[in-house]
Write a protein that holds these residues in place. Structure first.
Motif, PDB file in Angstrom:
ATOM      1  N   TYR A 211     -18.390  32.586 -15.679  1.00 18.34           N
ATOM      2  CA  TYR A 211     -17.970  31.448 -16.502  1.00 18.34           C
ATOM      3  C   TYR A 211     -18.583  30.133 -16.011  1.00 18.34           C
ATOM      4  CZ  TYR A 211     -14.488  30.213 -12.917  1.00 18.34           C
ATOM      5  OH  TYR A 211     -13.856  29.836 -11.756  1.00 18.34           O
ATOM      6  N   VAL A 212     -18.871  30.055 -14.707  1.00 18.09           N
ATOM      7  CA  VAL A 212     -19.549  28.864 -14.185  1.00 18.09           C
ATOM      8  C   VAL A 212     -20.990  28.832 -14.661  1.00 18.09           C
ATOM      9  CG1 VAL A 212     -20.285  27.677 -12.088  1.00 18.09           C
ATOM     10  CG2 VAL A 212     -18.042  28.768 -12.177  1.00 18.09           C
ATOM     11  N   SER A 217     -25.003  26.525 -18.312  1.00 19.86           N
ATOM     12  CA  SER A 217     -25.994  26.729 -19.368  1.00 19.86           C
ATOM     13  C   SER A 217     -25.713  25.866 -20.587  1.00 19.86           C
ATOM     14  CB  SER A 217     -26.025  28.214 -19.782  1.00 19.86           C
ATOM     15  OG  SER A 217     -26.323  29.035 -18.678  1.00 19.86           O
ATOM     16  N   LEU A 218     -24.446  25.578 -20.822  1.00 18.03           N
ATOM     17  CA  LEU A 218     -24.069  24.735 -21.959  1.00 18.03           C
ATOM     18  C   LEU A 218     -24.239  23.250 -21.662  1.00 18.03           C
ATOM     19  CD1 LEU A 218     -20.854  26.611 -23.154  1.00 18.03           C
ATOM     20  CD2 LEU A 218     -23.088  26.566 -24.275  1.00 18.03           C
ATOM     21  N   GLY A 219     -24.613  22.921 -20.444  1.00 20.07           N
ATOM     22  CA  GLY A 219     -24.859  21.530 -20.110  1.00 20.07           C
ATOM     23  C   GLY A 219     -23.655  20.775 -19.584  1.00 20.07           C
ATOM     24  N   VAL A 220     -22.610  21.478 -19.212  1.00 21.83           N
ATOM     25  CA  VAL A 220     -21.430  20.809 -18.661  1.00 21.83           C
ATOM     26  C   VAL A 220     -21.785  20.265 -17.274  1.00 21.83           C
ATOM     27  CG1 VAL A 220     -19.005  21.063 -18.017  1.00 21.83           C
ATOM     28  CG2 VAL A 220     -19.943  22.388 -19.921  1.00 21.83           C
ATOM     29  N   ARG A 221     -21.373  19.042 -16.999  1.00 22.69           N
ATOM     30  CA  ARG A 221     -21.703  18.423 -15.721  1.00 22.69           C
ATOM     31  C   ARG A 221     -20.987  19.145 -14.568  1.00 22.69           C
ATOM     32  NH1 ARG A 221     -20.873  12.121 -15.934  1.00 22.69           N
ATOM     33  NH2 ARG A 221     -21.911  12.398 -13.896  1.00 22.69           N
ATOM     34  N   LYS A 222     -21.668  19.198 -13.431  1.00 24.54           N
ATOM     35  CA  LYS A 222     -21.137  19.940 -12.290  1.00 24.54           C
ATOM     36  C   LYS A 222     -19.790  19.410 -11.786  1.00 24.54           C
ATOM     37  CE  LYS A 222     -25.541  21.753 -10.624  1.00 24.54           C
ATOM     38  NZ  LYS A 222     -26.515  21.802  -9.510  1.00 24.54           N
ATOM     39  N   PRO A 223     -19.586  18.075 -11.691  1.00 21.23           N
ATOM     40  CA  PRO A 223     -18.249  17.617 -11.265  1.00 21.23           C
ATOM     41  C   PRO A 223     -17.130  18.078 -12.191  1.00 21.23           C
ATOM     42  CG  PRO A 223     -19.850  15.847 -11.071  1.00 21.23           C
ATOM     43  CD  PRO A 223     -20.535  16.953 -11.800  1.00 21.23           C
TER      44      PRO A 223
END
Length: 320
Positions: A211-212, A217-223
């Protein structure tokens, strides 16, 4: 379709529904089901329920003021002459060396012990989770600079782990001075490395999950991934550890009070202080030390039983 065929079809549908229900049960719901079937968890929960109930409402119903030297005032207690009366119908646990009712002091001391244990655990959990969360997120998602941050934080934790826990607590308490707040801070800081390393390892394991990868891959920011996905899924072992830490916090707080690093007001009932006060009178009234010692042991046992049962219920590798 025959009646037998309809029955077989209904049985298959019922089996599929049951399988769907099992898949829909959350980790915590499944853990709670296992806890209800675990005798150790039930015993631990009963012990803790009694302890919390006594600590919260017991002081309102004690028969005597815990600081009242009623035994000396009535001439019944003469500790200098070795006269300290034991249990009676009016005083169930007898008097202490200053003529105070031991039963009342035990009940009021339970609240003090619970307060110290809970606050100390919360301090350790808050500081340890902050350090472990930052280190885990940095190591799992932060790249080269993240690994550098993780190394610095973990070396600090390693230095704390290099000292024995009780020695570290005594050192902190000695630096800050004897007080109830000092005991809470000292015991809390001792548990910081445990929470920090546990949360870090759990977050690093979660960072490698599918899920990470999908969120990245969807562009969600790491924080955001670390705070909204990895951290919530990493808290289960930390919560279990908090239950176990409560047991050690109570023992270590009593040890600091026993060494004279706790509340300087010895008239204020606390199990560790009562245990220290009883030492000169072991030959006269050993029960003065037995009562607080047994209370500390049973309370710590309750937290340990429940914590170990929670660990077993939440960790598939430990399930029997």
């Amino acid at each position: 379709m025959t009646i037998t065929g309809k029955k077989e079809r209904l049985d298959r549908l019922a089996e599929l529904v049951n399988r769907d229900d099992e898949r829909g049960v959350s980790l915590w719901q499944e853990a709670f089901r296992r806890l209800r079937r675990n005798p150790a968890a039930i015993i631990g929960a009963i012990i803790l329920a009694i302890f919390v109930l006594v600590a919260l409402i017991g002081p309102f119903f004690v028969p005597y003021e815990p600081k009242d030297t009623i035994g000396i005032r009535e001439g019944l207690v003469k500790s200098g002459q070795g006269i300290i009366p034991g249990a009676s119908a009016e005083h169930w646990f007898g008097y202490d060396h200053q003529g105070r009712d031991v039963f009342s002091r035990m009940i009021v001391g339970a609240r003090q012990t619970l307060l110290v244990g809970v606050v100390a655990t919360l301090i350790g959990l808050a500081v340890g989770a902050l350090i472990g969360g930052v280190a885990g997120a940095a190591a799992g998602l932060g790249g080269r600079w993240g690994r550098a941050v993780d190394n610095v934080l973990m070396r600090v934790i390693d230095m704390m782990l290099a000292l024995p826990s009780l020695l570290l607590a005594v050192s902190i308490a000695a630096l800050l001075g004897a007080s109830l707040q000092t005991v809470m801070i000292a015991v809390g800081m001792v548990s910081v490395p445990v929470f920090a390393r546990l949360l870090r390892v759990s977050m690093i394991a979660q960072a490698n999950s599918d899920y990470v990868l999908a969120a990245t891959s969807l562009g969600v920011r790491k924080p955001k991934i670390a705070l909204t996905h990895i951290l919530p899924n990493s808290l289960a072992p930390v919560i279990v550890q908090a239950t176990l830490t409560l047991a050690t916090a109570i023992i270590e707080a009593a040890a600091l009070s026993f060494l004279g690093l706790g509340n300087p007001d010895t008239a204020q009932p606390e199990w560790g202080v009562m245990l220290a006060d009883a030492q000169p009178y072991l030959g006269i009234r050993p029960a003065l030390a037995i009562f607080p010692a047994v209370a500390i042991i049973i309370t710590a046992l309750g937290f340990t039983l429940l914590g170990e049962a929670m660990r077993e219920a939440l960790d598939p590798k430990l399930r029997k």
